[in-house]
Design a protein around this motif. Structure first.
Motif, short mmCIF file in Angstrom:
data_model
loop_
_atom_site.label_atom_id
_atom_site.label_comp_id
_atom_site.label_asym_id
_atom_site.label_seq_id
_atom_site.Cartn_x
_atom_site.Cartn_y
_atom_site.Cartn_z
N ALA A 277 11.97 26.73 -19.15
CA ALA A 277 13.46 27.07 -21.04
C ALA A 277 13.20 27.74 -21.86
CB ALA A 277 13.35 26.01 -21.92
N ALA A 278 11.98 28.10 -21.78
CA ALA A 278 11.07 28.48 -23.21
C ALA A 278 11.95 31.14 -22.16
CB ALA A 278 9.69 29.51 -22.43
N LEU A 279 11.83 30.88 -20.55
CA LEU A 279 11.92 31.71 -20.59
C LEU A 279 13.79 32.51 -20.23
CD1 LEU A 279 10.62 34.06 -18.92
CD2 LEU A 279 11.00 33.31 -16.53
N ILE A 280 14.74 30.45 -20.12
CA ILE A 280 16.00 31.28 -19.94
C ILE A 280 16.10 32.06 -22.31
CG2 ILE A 280 18.07 29.91 -20.58
CD1 ILE A 280 17.11 28.56 -17.71
N ASN A 281 15.33 31.37 -22.77
CA ASN A 281 16.04 31.44 -24.44
C ASN A 281 15.34 32.55 -24.67
OD1 ASN A 281 16.33 30.94 -26.97
ND2 ASN A 281 14.15 30.66 -26.97
N TYR B 156 9.52 39.75 -24.54
CA TYR B 156 10.72 38.92 -23.67
C TYR B 156 10.56 39.14 -22.45
CZ TYR B 156 13.21 40.67 -27.95
OH TYR B 156 14.11 40.55 -29.48
N SER B 157 9.26 38.74 -21.57
CA SER B 157 8.40 38.46 -20.13
C SER B 157 9.35 38.90 -19.32
CB SER B 157 8.65 37.03 -20.39
OG SER B 157 8.26 36.12 -19.61
N LEU B 158 9.70 40.69 -19.52
CA LEU B 158 10.20 41.09 -18.63
C LEU B 158 9.10 42.42 -18.32
CD1 LEU B 158 13.84 41.75 -20.41
CD2 LEU B 158 12.67 40.51 -18.62
N GLU B 159 7.61 42.26 -18.41
CA GLU B 159 7.49 43.47 -18.13
C GLU B 159 6.71 43.53 -16.81
OE1 GLU B 159 4.52 39.44 -18.82
OE2 GLU B 159 6.81 40.44 -19.98
N SER B 160 7.42 42.45 -16.17
CA SER B 160 7.47 42.53 -14.40
C SER B 160 8.12 43.89 -13.70
CB SER B 160 7.56 41.25 -13.58
OG SER B 160 8.87 40.68 -14.27
N HIS C 274 15.27 36.11 -22.23
CA HIS C 274 15.73 36.52 -21.87
C HIS C 274 17.51 36.51 -22.15
CE1 HIS C 274 14.26 36.24 -17.19
NE2 HIS C 274 12.79 37.15 -18.40
N ALA C 275 17.60 35.55 -22.59
CA ALA C 275 19.23 35.23 -23.40
C ALA C 275 19.44 36.10 -25.15
CB ALA C 275 19.13 33.75 -24.15
N GLN C 276 17.75 36.20 -25.70
CA GLN C 276 17.92 37.29 -27.04
C GLN C 276 17.25 38.48 -26.34
OE1 GLN C 276 14.33 35.82 -29.53
NE2 GLN C 276 14.47 33.92 -28.47
N ALA C 277 16.70 38.72 -25.12
CA ALA C 277 16.27 40.12 -24.89
C ALA C 277 17.61 41.00 -24.51
CB ALA C 277 15.73 40.10 -23.71
#
Length: 318
Positions: A135-139, A179-183, A141-144
């Motif tokens: 849920a945190a990841l979806i949130n 935004y948890s997109l570093e990968s 990514h939506a912000q990004a």
């Protein structure tokens, strides 16, 4: 005279209506006319009200038909969007599980935990934690996706001749990590079959293009490349020949003079060169930076330079 005919008898006169009776008749006829007018007015009002109700009912019926047609039109798209929304949490859960599994020790390792974690997937707390992470990841990514101007987050714009690649890189990594997109820039693992991964890779590629100049984009970014490929191309542009960059920049740093620049501009440019050398793996000592600053001062600051040389302890740049 005898024999004459008798005079005719007087004829009775017809009674004439009095003025009062005439007024009463006039008032009665006027009241009847007014009553008839009011009756017609009420009838007209009732007819108009009925027509208005019929028109309103017809308008509501038409609007209802239009809403039904619109619902029929958007229903397939809504269904498709709902299906996509259902798949996003599952994809996020799968990604979270993969990332967590990557941090676990390999089976048969010597840490003694390989056999005890075999039933971890049946732990309700573990499942709840994975759902929370998804849920945190979806949130995030939506912000990004909602970011309109990446330069508000990464103010540095990288050019082919820029000397601040290290600071730009650190700033960009902070944003994608937020935004948890570093990968998408640090990992060679890609998931082109995942719509969510593809969508977020487009976002990161857009951010890369928005924080570099057109000249650098023509060199480093190719259509169809992933964000990771573009990131490596930018990195090679600056780190592939870092020794040459460092050699030229070190010579410029040591021969830099104040000239007709004001003291603030002179110090800022000199500090920028030192930071660029640090980013290239050639850090400049603070004492060396102060010595170069004193050596490059113009005649107006010669006395200040002499005072700085004789200072005890030797001053720092800051």
């Amino acid at each position: 005279m005898a024999g004459d005919p008798p005079p005719p008898a007087p004829q009775p006169h017809a009674p004439q209506p009095s003025s009062a009776a005439s007024g009463i008749l006039t008032d009665a006829s006027g009241a009847a006319a007014i009553a008839a007018q009011e009756k017609r007015a009420h009838a007209d009002a009732a007819r108009l009200a009925k027509e208005d109700r019929e028109r309103a009912a017809q308008a509501r019926h038409t609007a209802a038909l239009a809403r039904v047609a619109e619902a029929d039109r958007v229903a397939p798209a809504a269904q498709a969007e709902g299906d996509a929304a259902d798949t996003r949490p599952r994809a996020a859960l799968a990604r979270a599980a993969l990332e967590r599994a990557a941090t676990q020790p390999l089976p048969g390792s010597d840490d003694g935990s390989g056999g005890e974690d075999s039933d971890a997937g049946d732990d309700p707390f573990q499942d709840a934690l994975l759902q929370h992470e998804a849920a945190a990841l979806i949130n995030l990514h939506a912000q990004a996706v909602a970011v309109q101007n990446i330069r508000l987050l990464v103010p540095l714009v990288l050019d082919v001749s820029s000397t601040f690649y290290g600071r730009w890189r650190e700033s960009f990594l902070h944003v994608v990590g937020r935004y948890s997109l570093e990968s998408h820039v640090l990992s060679d693992v890609s998931t082109p079959t995942s719509p969510d991964w593809v969508r977020m890779d487009y976002v990161v590629r857009t951010w890369l293009g928005g924080t570099i100049t057109d000249a650098l984009a023509e060199i480093a970014i190719e259509p169809g490349n992933t964000a990771r490929v573009s990131w490596l191309a930018i990195e090679s542009q600056f780190r592939g020949n870092c020794e040459t960059h460092a050699l030229h920049l070190d010579a410029e740093f040591r021969n830099f003079k104040q000239g007709d620049q004001d003291i603030t501009t002179y110090c800022r440019k000199l500090k920028g060169m030192a930071d660029a050398l640090r980013d290239l793996g050639e850090p400049v000592l603070d004492r060396t930076l102060v010595l170069n600053l004193i050596r490059g001062l113009n005649g107006r600051f010669e006395a200040i330079g002499l005072h700085l040389r004789r200072g005890h302890p030797f001053p720092s740049f800051l």
